[in-house]
Design an enzyme around this catalytic site. Structure first.
Site, PDB file in Angstrom:
ATOM      1  N   ARG A  36       2.654 -13.976 -62.803  1.00 55.09           N
ATOM      2  CA  ARG A  36       3.236 -14.815 -63.859  1.00 55.09           C
ATOM      3  C   ARG A  36       2.505 -16.142 -63.888  1.00 55.09           C
ATOM      4  O   ARG A  36       1.892 -16.551 -62.891  1.00 55.09           O
ATOM      5  CB  ARG A  36       4.721 -15.068 -63.584  1.00 55.09           C
ATOM      6  CG  ARG A  36       4.898 -15.842 -62.295  1.00 55.09           C
ATOM      7  CD  ARG A  36       6.335 -16.067 -61.897  1.00 55.09           C
ATOM      8  NE  ARG A  36       6.410 -16.552 -60.524  1.00 55.09           N
ATOM      9  CZ  ARG A  36       6.657 -17.817 -60.177  1.00 55.09           C
ATOM     10  NH1 ARG A  36       6.874 -18.738 -61.081  1.00 55.09           N
ATOM     11  NH2 ARG A  36       6.689 -18.161 -58.893  1.00 55.09           N
ATOM     12  N   TYR A 142      12.839  -6.085 -45.794  1.00 56.26           N
ATOM     13  CA  TYR A 142      11.741  -7.044 -45.709  1.00 56.26           C
ATOM     14  C   TYR A 142      11.071  -6.971 -44.325  1.00 56.26           C
ATOM     15  O   TYR A 142       9.847  -6.870 -44.222  1.00 56.26           O
ATOM     16  CB  TYR A 142      12.325  -8.435 -45.949  1.00 56.26           C
ATOM     17  CG  TYR A 142      11.367  -9.584 -45.848  1.00 56.26           C
ATOM     18  CD1 TYR A 142      10.356  -9.772 -46.784  1.00 56.26           C
ATOM     19  CD2 TYR A 142      11.502 -10.542 -44.829  1.00 56.26           C
ATOM     20  CE1 TYR A 142       9.507 -10.866 -46.699  1.00 56.26           C
ATOM     21  CE2 TYR A 142      10.662 -11.630 -44.745  1.00 56.26           C
ATOM     22  CZ  TYR A 142       9.668 -11.791 -45.679  1.00 56.26           C
ATOM     23  OH  TYR A 142       8.826 -12.878 -45.593  1.00 56.26           O
TER      24      TYR A 142
HETATM   25  P1  NAD Z   1       7.495 -16.787 -53.214  1.00 56.17           P
HETATM   26  O1  NAD Z   1       8.488 -15.773 -53.634  1.00 56.17           O
HETATM   27  O2  NAD Z   1       7.819 -18.234 -53.397  1.00 56.17           O
HETATM   28  O3  NAD Z   1       6.108 -16.506 -53.935  1.00 56.17           O
HETATM   29  C1  NAD Z   1       5.580 -15.214 -54.119  1.00 56.17           C
HETATM   30  C2  NAD Z   1       4.706 -15.244 -55.348  1.00 56.17           C
HETATM   31  O4  NAD Z   1       4.194 -13.926 -55.536  1.00 56.17           O
HETATM   32  C3  NAD Z   1       5.470 -15.618 -56.634  1.00 56.17           C
HETATM   33  O5  NAD Z   1       4.809 -16.657 -57.318  1.00 56.17           O
HETATM   34  C4  NAD Z   1       5.465 -14.324 -57.444  1.00 56.17           C
HETATM   35  O6  NAD Z   1       5.385 -14.540 -58.852  1.00 56.17           O
HETATM   36  C5  NAD Z   1       4.210 -13.651 -56.918  1.00 56.17           C
HETATM   37  N1  NAD Z   1       4.228 -12.207 -57.142  1.00 56.17           N
HETATM   38  C6  NAD Z   1       5.280 -11.363 -57.069  1.00 56.17           C
HETATM   39  N2  NAD Z   1       4.901 -10.122 -57.405  1.00 56.17           N
HETATM   40  C7  NAD Z   1       3.576 -10.176 -57.679  1.00 56.17           C
HETATM   41  C8  NAD Z   1       2.615  -9.218 -58.085  1.00 56.17           C
HETATM   42  N3  NAD Z   1       2.945  -7.950 -58.298  1.00 56.17           N
HETATM   43  N4  NAD Z   1       1.342  -9.634 -58.283  1.00 56.17           N
HETATM   44  C9  NAD Z   1       0.991 -10.929 -58.095  1.00 56.17           C
HETATM   45  N5  NAD Z   1       1.868 -11.892 -57.726  1.00 56.17           N
HETATM   46  C10 NAD Z   1       3.146 -11.517 -57.516  1.00 56.17           C
HETATM   47  O7  NAD Z   1       7.128 -16.488 -51.690  1.00 56.17           O
HETATM   48  P2  NAD Z   1       6.527 -17.503 -50.597  1.00 56.17           P
HETATM   49  O8  NAD Z   1       7.669 -18.149 -49.912  1.00 56.17           O
HETATM   50  O9  NAD Z   1       5.464 -18.331 -51.194  1.00 56.17           O
HETATM   51  O10 NAD Z   1       5.929 -16.440 -49.564  1.00 56.17           O
HETATM   52  C11 NAD Z   1       4.570 -16.048 -49.560  1.00 56.17           C
HETATM   53  C12 NAD Z   1       4.348 -15.076 -48.412  1.00 56.17           C
HETATM   54  O11 NAD Z   1       4.746 -15.665 -47.170  1.00 56.17           O
HETATM   55  C13 NAD Z   1       5.151 -13.772 -48.530  1.00 56.17           C
HETATM   56  O12 NAD Z   1       4.400 -12.700 -48.012  1.00 56.17           O
HETATM   57  C14 NAD Z   1       6.343 -14.037 -47.627  1.00 56.17           C
HETATM   58  O13 NAD Z   1       6.857 -12.830 -47.157  1.00 56.17           O
HETATM   59  C15 NAD Z   1       5.707 -14.859 -46.522  1.00 56.17           C
HETATM   60  N6  NAD Z   1       6.695 -15.665 -45.805  1.00 56.17           N
HETATM   61  C16 NAD Z   1       7.334 -16.714 -46.400  1.00 56.17           C
HETATM   62  C17 NAD Z   1       8.256 -17.457 -45.677  1.00 56.17           C
HETATM   63  C18 NAD Z   1       8.978 -18.643 -46.303  1.00 56.17           C
HETATM   64  O14 NAD Z   1       9.832 -19.251 -45.662  1.00 56.17           O
HETATM   65  N7  NAD Z   1       8.659 -19.040 -47.517  1.00 56.17           N
HETATM   66  C19 NAD Z   1       8.533 -17.150 -44.342  1.00 56.17           C
HETATM   67  C20 NAD Z   1       7.894 -16.035 -43.776  1.00 56.17           C
HETATM   68  C21 NAD Z   1       6.953 -15.328 -44.500  1.00 56.17           C
END
Ligand code: NAD
Length: 317
Positions: A36, A142
């Site tokens: 997006r 997850y």
């Molecule tokens: P988020 O949900 O804020 O961002 C994810 C992004 O991926 C969004 O912008 C979404 O639009 C995009 N997305 C979803 N489906 C998609 C697709 N098919 N193609 C392309 N883009 C797509 O997540 P985040 O917090 O930024 O997390 C990023 C990574 O870090 C993830 O793998 C998450 O599991 C990991 N993580 C995050 C946290 C945290 O606290 N934020 C903790 C542990 C691990």
């Protein structure tokens, strides 16, 4: 010139990571992509492509178009959202990873960063100072997807020589981008609500202790693990990473030291069960020994920084 691609760049981590990598390697060397279009200012701030991480051909096309060498795969469905849509979470979290692992196996890219999470641990894992190697029986969709992802990363490294690097992020806290549907989101929300209405109702109970990290530290760790020489990365599943751990009551106390009238209430919902299955604190000695990881922010310094930035955002708007 070799470039960097971030997939899922419009999310909580991706936005900050894009800014940091552009500061380090130059704006045009870092291609932001997401399924997006996010904030218009962010999209206009450098190269941006709409890419669906589940579409192998689209990912391959962008890699070829920009001569990409390193991919940061940040697209995923997070813990709370994944419980509501297990089949899609499995599809997105696994197949997006397979696409980039296979592109690396085929020699199309050189290096991958893929984030794992403390959600790889489960109710049978030792909760305090959780070791790098321990019982791992995740009980969330997850967590199951992240643990499987770790196994595949290690497999692709061992069998095909793929240079994939990974961190088990704890809950991440940032002032500039909203969280994306995780179980630790309260620790961001609480600061916003403290400034907006002086009170907050928390969806976890007051004594729920979880490992957490300020976004500045998480982004620096991500850049540092990717810059480290390949020989120093001895773990190809994912590294434990730690900075601080706290309960909602302790964040509330830290906020009260800055905003004395702040009050907090508790109404635990379905996310309590997820939080109860995770570690309370993490042993990250392998990351510290292998690639020199050191955190900077603790609860007090993070609280001061969060409130200063959110306060100045309020005055800008
Ligand atoms: P988020 O949900 O804020 O961002 C994810 C992004 O991926 C969004 O912008 C979404 O639009 C995009 N997305 C979803 N489906 C998609 C697709 N098919 N193609 C392309 N883009 C797509 O997540 P985040 O917090 O930024 O997390 C990023 C990574 O870090 C993830 O793998 C998450 O599991 C990991 N993580 C995050 C946290 C945290 O606290 N934020 C903790 C542990 C691990």
């Amino acid at each position: 010139m070799a470039n960097i691609l971030i997939i899922g760049a419009c999310g909580q981590i991706g936005t900050e990571l894009t800014k940091k990598l552009r500061a380090v390697y130059g704006t045009n060397a870092v291609i932001a992509s997401d399924v997006r279009k996010g904030d218009p200012d962010f999209v206009a701030s450098g190269p941006f492509e709409v890419v669906n991480a589940l579409d192998y051909n689209q990912v391959e096309h962008v890699i070829e178009k920009y001569n990409v060498e390193d991919v940061y795969l940040m697209a995923a469905l997070l813990s709370a959202t994944a419980e509501k849509n297990p089949a899609f979470a499995w599809d997105l979290n696994m197949n997006s990873l397979f696409h980039v692992l296979n592109l690396a196996k085929g020699g199309k890219i050189k290096k991958i960063f893929w984030p794992s999470s403390i959600a790889v641990f489960g109710p049978t894992t030792p909760k305090q100072n959780t070791p790098q190697y321990t019982i791992m029986e995740p009980s969330t969709v997850y967590g199951i997807s992240k643990q499987s992802g770790e196994r595949w990363c290690e497999y692709y490294h061992n069998i095909y020589g793929v240079d994939v690097r990974s961190i088990r992020y704890p809950g991440l806290i940032s002032w500039s981008t909203p969280p994306g549907g995780g179980t630790t989101d309260y620790a961001v929300d609480i600061y916003h609500k403290a400034l907006e209405n002086g009170s907050y109702t928390c969806f976890l109970s007051e004594e729920t202790r979880l490992p957490m990290m300020y976004m500045d530290d998480a982004i620096r760790a991500t850049v540092e693990i990717m810059q480290a020489p390949a020989e120093s990365i001895s773990i190809r599943s994912s590294y434990n990473l730690s900075a601080m751990d706290f309960t909602p009551a302790e964040v509330a106390e830290a906020i009260q030291r800055e905003i004395p009238d702040f009050t907090i209430g508790y109404e635990p919902d379905f996310r309590q069960k997820i939080a109860d299955s995770w570690p309370q604190s993490i042993d990250d000695s392998s990351a510290r020994a292998d690639w020199g990881w050191q955190h900077e922010f603790n609860l007090e310094s993070m609280t001061k920084d969060m409130l200063i930035h959110l306060e100045s955002l309020k005055h800008e708007n």
